[in-house]
Structures are given as structure tokens and as C-alpha cells.
Write a protein that holds these residues in place. Structure first.
Motif, PDB file in Angstrom:
ATOM      1  N   GLY A  67       0.803  -1.224   0.000  1.00  0.00           N
ATOM      2  CA  GLY A  67       0.000   0.000   0.000  1.00  0.00           C
ATOM      3  C   GLY A  67       0.834   1.273   0.000  1.00  0.00           C
ATOM      4  O   GLY A  67       0.301   2.372   0.196  1.00  0.00           O
ATOM      5  N   ALA A  68       2.140   1.159  -0.214  1.00  0.00           N
ATOM      6  CA  ALA A  68       3.028   2.333  -0.216  1.00  0.00           C
ATOM      7  C   ALA A  68       2.649   3.301  -1.331  1.00  0.00           C
ATOM      8  O   ALA A  68       2.165   2.901  -2.392  1.00  0.00           O
ATOM      9  CB  ALA A  68       4.473   1.883  -0.376  1.00  0.00           C
ATOM     10  N   THR A  69       2.885   4.586  -1.071  1.00  0.00           N
ATOM     11  CA  THR A  69       2.630   5.629  -2.077  1.00  0.00           C
ATOM     12  C   THR A  69       3.922   5.909  -2.827  1.00  0.00           C
ATOM     13  O   THR A  69       4.956   6.207  -2.222  1.00  0.00           O
ATOM     14  CB  THR A  69       2.127   6.922  -1.415  1.00  0.00           C
ATOM     15  N   VAL A 102      -1.088  -4.300 -14.784  1.00  0.00           N
ATOM     16  CA  VAL A 102      -1.978  -5.470 -14.719  1.00  0.00           C
ATOM     17  C   VAL A 102      -1.729  -6.311 -13.467  1.00  0.00           C
ATOM     18  O   VAL A 102      -2.595  -7.073 -13.045  1.00  0.00           O
ATOM     19  CB  VAL A 102      -1.841  -6.353 -15.982  1.00  0.00           C
ATOM     20  N   LYS A 103      -0.541  -6.170 -12.876  1.00  0.00           N
ATOM     21  CA  LYS A 103      -0.253  -6.857 -11.616  1.00  0.00           C
ATOM     22  C   LYS A 103       0.447  -5.874 -10.689  1.00  0.00           C
ATOM     23  O   LYS A 103       1.409  -5.213 -11.081  1.00  0.00           O
ATOM     24  CB  LYS A 103       0.623  -8.096 -11.840  1.00  0.00           C
ATOM     25  N   ASN A 104      -0.042  -5.799  -9.452  1.00  0.00           N
ATOM     26  CA  ASN A 104       0.486  -4.856  -8.475  1.00  0.00           C
ATOM     27  C   ASN A 104       0.422  -5.534  -7.107  1.00  0.00           C
ATOM     28  O   ASN A 104      -0.403  -5.192  -6.263  1.00  0.00           O
ATOM     29  CB  ASN A 104      -0.356  -3.573  -8.502  1.00  0.00           C
ATOM     30  N   PRO A 105       1.301  -6.538  -6.913  1.00  0.00           N
ATOM     31  CA  PRO A 105       1.199  -7.371  -5.704  1.00  0.00           C
ATOM     32  C   PRO A 105       1.285  -6.594  -4.395  1.00  0.00           C
ATOM     33  O   PRO A 105       0.673  -6.989  -3.400  1.00  0.00           O
ATOM     34  CB  PRO A 105       2.366  -8.360  -5.850  1.00  0.00           C
ATOM     35  N   LYS A 106       2.023  -5.491  -4.375  1.00  0.00           N
ATOM     36  CA  LYS A 106       2.132  -4.695  -3.152  1.00  0.00           C
ATOM     37  C   LYS A 106       1.040  -3.632  -3.041  1.00  0.00           C
ATOM     38  O   LYS A 106       1.003  -2.859  -2.085  1.00  0.00           O
ATOM     39  CB  LYS A 106       3.509  -4.019  -3.080  1.00  0.00           C
ATOM     40  N   LYS A 107       0.154  -3.604  -4.049  1.00  0.00           N
ATOM     41  CA  LYS A 107      -0.937  -2.617  -4.074  1.00  0.00           C
ATOM     42  C   LYS A 107      -0.390  -1.191  -3.905  1.00  0.00           C
ATOM     43  O   LYS A 107      -0.891  -0.394  -3.101  1.00  0.00           O
ATOM     44  CB  LYS A 107      -1.986  -2.928  -2.995  1.00  0.00           C
ATOM     45  N   LEU A 108       0.644  -0.894  -4.682  1.00  0.00           N
ATOM     46  CA  LEU A 108       1.255   0.434  -4.642  1.00  0.00           C
ATOM     47  C   LEU A 108       0.271   1.488  -5.129  1.00  0.00           C
ATOM     48  O   LEU A 108      -0.513   1.241  -6.054  1.00  0.00           O
ATOM     49  CB  LEU A 108       2.516   0.464  -5.519  1.00  0.00           C
ATOM     50  N   LYS A 109       0.310   2.647  -4.496  1.00  0.00           N
ATOM     51  CA  LYS A 109      -0.536   3.769  -4.904  1.00  0.00           C
ATOM     52  C   LYS A 109       0.346   4.788  -5.614  1.00  0.00           C
ATOM     53  O   LYS A 109       1.384   5.206  -5.081  1.00  0.00           O
ATOM     54  CB  LYS A 109      -1.195   4.406  -3.679  1.00  0.00           C
ATOM     55  N   PHE A 110      -0.061   5.184  -6.821  1.00  0.00           N
ATOM     56  CA  PHE A 110       0.759   6.086  -7.617  1.00  0.00           C
ATOM     57  C   PHE A 110       0.275   7.531  -7.496  1.00  0.00           C
ATOM     58  O   PHE A 110      -0.920   7.818  -7.631  1.00  0.00           O
ATOM     59  CB  PHE A 110       0.753   5.650  -9.086  1.00  0.00           C
ATOM     60  N   LYS A 111       1.231   8.413  -7.223  1.00  0.00           N
ATOM     61  CA  LYS A 111       0.942   9.840  -7.113  1.00  0.00           C
ATOM     62  C   LYS A 111       1.704  10.542  -8.237  1.00  0.00           C
ATOM     63  O   LYS A 111       2.938  10.540  -8.251  1.00  0.00           O
ATOM     64  CB  LYS A 111       1.401  10.369  -5.746  1.00  0.00           C
ATOM     65  N   GLU A 112       0.964  11.099  -9.198  1.00  0.00           N
ATOM     66  CA  GLU A 112       1.596  11.727 -10.357  1.00  0.00           C
ATOM     67  C   GLU A 112       1.805  13.221 -10.103  1.00  0.00           C
ATOM     68  O   GLU A 112       0.856  13.948  -9.798  1.00  0.00           O
ATOM     69  CB  GLU A 112       0.729  11.514 -11.603  1.00  0.00           C
ATOM     70  N   ALA A 145       9.403  13.679   1.365  1.00  0.00           N
ATOM     71  CA  ALA A 145       8.978  13.620   2.774  1.00  0.00           C
ATOM     72  C   ALA A 145       7.542  13.126   2.907  1.00  0.00           C
ATOM     73  O   ALA A 145       7.143  12.660   3.983  1.00  0.00           O
ATOM     74  CB  ALA A 145       9.115  15.001   3.414  1.00  0.00           C
ATOM     75  N   ASP A 146       6.771  13.213   1.835  1.00  0.00           N
ATOM     76  CA  ASP A 146       5.343  12.896   1.912  1.00  0.00           C
ATOM     77  C   ASP A 146       4.960  11.568   1.279  1.00  0.00           C
ATOM     78  O   ASP A 146       3.805  11.160   1.352  1.00  0.00           O
ATOM     79  CB  ASP A 146       4.538  14.010   1.237  1.00  0.00           C
ATOM     80  N   VAL A 147       5.903  10.912   0.614  1.00  0.00           N
ATOM     81  CA  VAL A 147       5.606   9.637  -0.039  1.00  0.00           C
ATOM     82  C   VAL A 147       6.610   8.595   0.437  1.00  0.00           C
ATOM     83  O   VAL A 147       7.601   8.910   1.094  1.00  0.00           O
ATOM     84  CB  VAL A 147       5.657   9.763  -1.584  1.00  0.00           C
ATOM     85  N   ASP A 148       6.337   7.343   0.105  1.00  0.00           N
ATOM     86  CA  ASP A 148       7.253   6.280   0.512  1.00  0.00           C
ATOM     87  C   ASP A 148       8.440   6.148  -0.443  1.00  0.00           C
ATOM     88  O   ASP A 148       9.539   5.754  -0.034  1.00  0.00           O
ATOM     89  CB  ASP A 148       6.491   4.951   0.581  1.00  0.00           C
ATOM     90  N   MET A 149       8.210   6.493  -1.707  1.00  0.00           N
ATOM     91  CA  MET A 149       9.276   6.403  -2.698  1.00  0.00           C
ATOM     92  C   MET A 149       8.914   7.314  -3.868  1.00  0.00           C
ATOM     93  O   MET A 149       7.736   7.522  -4.161  1.00  0.00           O
ATOM     94  CB  MET A 149       9.442   4.951  -3.175  1.00  0.00           C
ATOM     95  N   ALA A 150       9.928   7.874  -4.515  1.00  0.00           N
ATOM     96  CA  ALA A 150       9.682   8.716  -5.684  1.00  0.00           C
ATOM     97  C   ALA A 150      10.656   8.346  -6.790  1.00  0.00           C
ATOM     98  O   ALA A 150      11.841   8.076  -6.535  1.00  0.00           O
ATOM     99  CB  ALA A 150       9.826  10.198  -5.328  1.00  0.00           C
ATOM    100  N   LEU A 151      10.165   8.310  -8.019  1.00  0.00           N
ATOM    101  CA  LEU A 151      10.993   8.069  -9.196  1.00  0.00           C
ATOM    102  C   LEU A 151      11.334   9.435  -9.779  1.00  0.00           C
ATOM    103  O   LEU A 151      10.432  10.174 -10.210  1.00  0.00           O
ATOM    104  CB  LEU A 151      10.242   7.220 -10.221  1.00  0.00           C
ATOM    105  N   ILE A 152      12.622   9.786  -9.778  1.00  0.00           N
ATOM    106  CA  ILE A 152      13.032  11.158 -10.061  1.00  0.00           C
ATOM    107  C   ILE A 152      14.015  11.222 -11.230  1.00  0.00           C
ATOM    108  O   ILE A 152      14.997  10.466 -11.266  1.00  0.00           O
ATOM    109  CB  ILE A 152      13.679  11.798  -8.810  1.00  0.00           C
ATOM    110  N   ASN A 153      13.758  12.155 -12.145  1.00  0.00           N
ATOM    111  CA  ASN A 153      14.698  12.423 -13.232  1.00  0.00           C
ATOM    112  C   ASN A 153      16.038  12.866 -12.630  1.00  0.00           C
ATOM    113  O   ASN A 153      16.080  13.667 -11.693  1.00  0.00           O
ATOM    114  CB  ASN A 153      14.178  13.519 -14.158  1.00  0.00           C
ATOM    115  N   THR A 154      17.122  12.390 -13.183  1.00  0.00           N
ATOM    116  CA  THR A 154      18.435  12.631 -12.590  1.00  0.00           C
ATOM    117  C   THR A 154      18.796  14.109 -12.515  1.00  0.00           C
ATOM    118  O   THR A 154      19.436  14.539 -11.548  1.00  0.00           O
ATOM    119  CB  THR A 154      19.522  11.844 -13.351  1.00  0.00           C
TER     120      THR A 154
END
Length: 261
Positions: free
Chosen positions: A122-124, A163-173, A184-193
Motif C-alpha cells: 500500500g506504499a505511495t 496489470v499486476k500490483n502485488p504490493k498494491k502500490l498507490k501512484f501519485k503523479e 517527505a510525503d511519499v514512501d518512494m519517488a521516481l526522479i529524473n536525474t
């Protein structure tokens, strides 16, 4: 005497015109693009090119400024983003010949966990909100086995294609420049270098996981189609493709930016 004066004025006018024709205005994001452009400035100046770098903090205005003929070229994006921008905005910017410069391996960051194995159910997860970089983030998550996508070969998947999200991750765009501040507000962020570096994150040390150097997301120099083969822009490309630039990239960014030439 009058003829001599007129001749002198004509020569001066021609000299000024020639100088004006060699002004090259290029849009760039600050790191590493503007830094690379400023590094080659002296070399271009010696060739009679006055390189003027205009820095932007977003991914829309650099293209708009070139499309509107306010600037001559830009250096901040990869081809999938340019393709998406052209489609959405009905524009026709192109990569200039030989315009591939470097790769910025895309990474995942967190202030809450030290290892991706600790990511809770359920991580964001924050990802960029533009189609190409959002898709890039999802592809990276899929490469780690965190999700599965409907079409693994598509470069622009969206959260709807998961189609598969075993950890039920929640995506914040979010807009790409805001991602470091969202840590500070999410569990993980994918960031452009480029934004990670600006935020004092070290991609090779701080990222939980990161793309390899074989990433298809090579950063390019782009321009309008009618300027793509401009000799002055080609001088810029040649200046960016030198061994000195390659060494500058390797020494300064230490793997966070990888030469693509």
C-alpha cells in the motif's frame, strides 16, 4: 571622402550582421544541460559563435520557446518526451543530426526506507505526470518486479496499464521538478536525474535502484525542422561531442550522467 565613409559604414554593417548571425540561443535545464553548454562556450566563442544559454526549470517552456522562434534550439529532453510533446502540442520539433549527447539514468529514492525490499504494501510512489517520464518510471518499477505492465515494450504506459500490483502500490503523479520535494510525503519517488542532482541527491549512492547505461532515454539537442541542419547548431553538436566534454561528464557527475557518444 564620402565614398570612403560609406564603404567603412558598409563594412561595419556587414561585420555586425555576421556577428548577429552567429548568436545561438539555447534553452536548457540547469543540471547537467546548462553546465555542459557553459563548458563548451569558450570553444564556440573561438569559432565565432556567441552561445547564449537560457535556463528553465520545467519541461514545457523550453520546447515552446523554440517552436515560437524565441530561441534557436534546446537541450533538456529525450526522444520519447519530444515525441509525446509534439503529439500533444501538434508541434514538429526534431532532434538535430548527431544530437544525442548523454543519458541520465533514472532512479528511485526514499527518505523512509534504505532498501526496496522494505517497501510496504500500500506504499505511495510518486512518479512524473508527463506521459514519457511517467511511463519511464513504471518501466523501471516493472524491471524491479514491483509491478507488471500490459505491454512491456510500450515506452508510455500509464498506471491504468498496470496489470499486476502485488504490493498494491498507490501512484501519485506530480510535475517532474516537484518530485524531490515530495520525498517527505511519499514512501518512494521516481526522479529524473537532473532534478535529483539539483536536490543534492547522488544517483549512484542515494538511489534505491537505477537504470543501466543502456537506457533508451538519451538526452538530445532539438530544434525546429527548418533549423536542424543550421551550420551554427552543428558547431554546437561538434563541441558537445569532444573528448574534453566526455571527460568533463565522467569527472563531474561520476556515473550520474553517462556520455552517449
Amino acid at each position: 571622402m564620402l565614398k570612403k565613409t560609406l564603404s567603412a559604414l558598409a563594412i561595419a554593417t556587414l561585420a555586425l550582421s555576421a556577428h548577429a548571425a552567429d548568436v545561438l540561443k539555447v534553452a536548457a535545464t540547469a543540471v547537467p544541460h546548462a553546465e555542459l553548454l557553459n563548458f563548451v562556450k569558450p570553444q564556440l566563442k573561438a569559432q565565432g559563435v556567441d552561445l547564449q544559454v537560457r535556463e528553465f526549470s520545467d519541461y514545457v517552456q523550453p520546447n515552446a520557446a523554440v517552436e515560437d522562434k524565441q530561441l534557436d534550439a534546446n537541450f533538456f529532453q529525450h526522444q520519447p518526451y519530444l515525441d509525446s510533446y509534439n503529439k500533444d502540442r501538434k508541434s514538429s520539433l526534431v532532434m538535430v543530426p548527431g544530437g544525442k549527447i548523454h543519458v541520465e539514468p533514472f532512479g528511485a529514492y526514499s527518505q523512509k526506507i534504505k532498501n526496496v525490499k522494505d517497501l510496504k504494501d500500500g506504499a505511495t510512489v510518486a512518479i512524473p505526470n508527463d506521459p514519457s517520464n511517467g511511463g519511464r518510471a513504471l518501466l523501471l518499477l516493472a524491471s524491479q518486479g514491483l509491478i507488471e505492465l500490459k505491454d512491456p515494450k510500450s515506452l508510455t504506459p500509464t498506471p491504468l496499464d498496470v496489470v499486476k500490483n502485488p504490493k498494491k502500490l498507490k501512484f501519485k503523479e506530480l510535475e517532474a521538478p516537484l518530485l524531490p520535494r515530495a520525498l517527505a510525503d511519499v514512501d518512494m519517488a521516481l526522479i529524473n536525474t537532473n532534478y535529483a542532482i539539483e536536490a543534492k541527491l547522488n544517483p549512484t549512492k542515494d538511489a534505491l535502484f537505477i537504470e543501466g547505461a543502456d537506457s533508451p532515454y538519451t538526452n538530445i539537442v532539438a530544434a525546429r525542422a527548418d533549423r536542424a541542419n543550421d551550420p551554427v547548431i552543428q558547431k554546437l553538436i561538434k563541441a558537445l561531442h569532444t573528448p574534453e566534454v566526455k571527460k568533463f561528464i565522467q569527472d563531474k557527475y561520476k556515473g550520474a550522467v553517462v556520455p552517449a557518444f
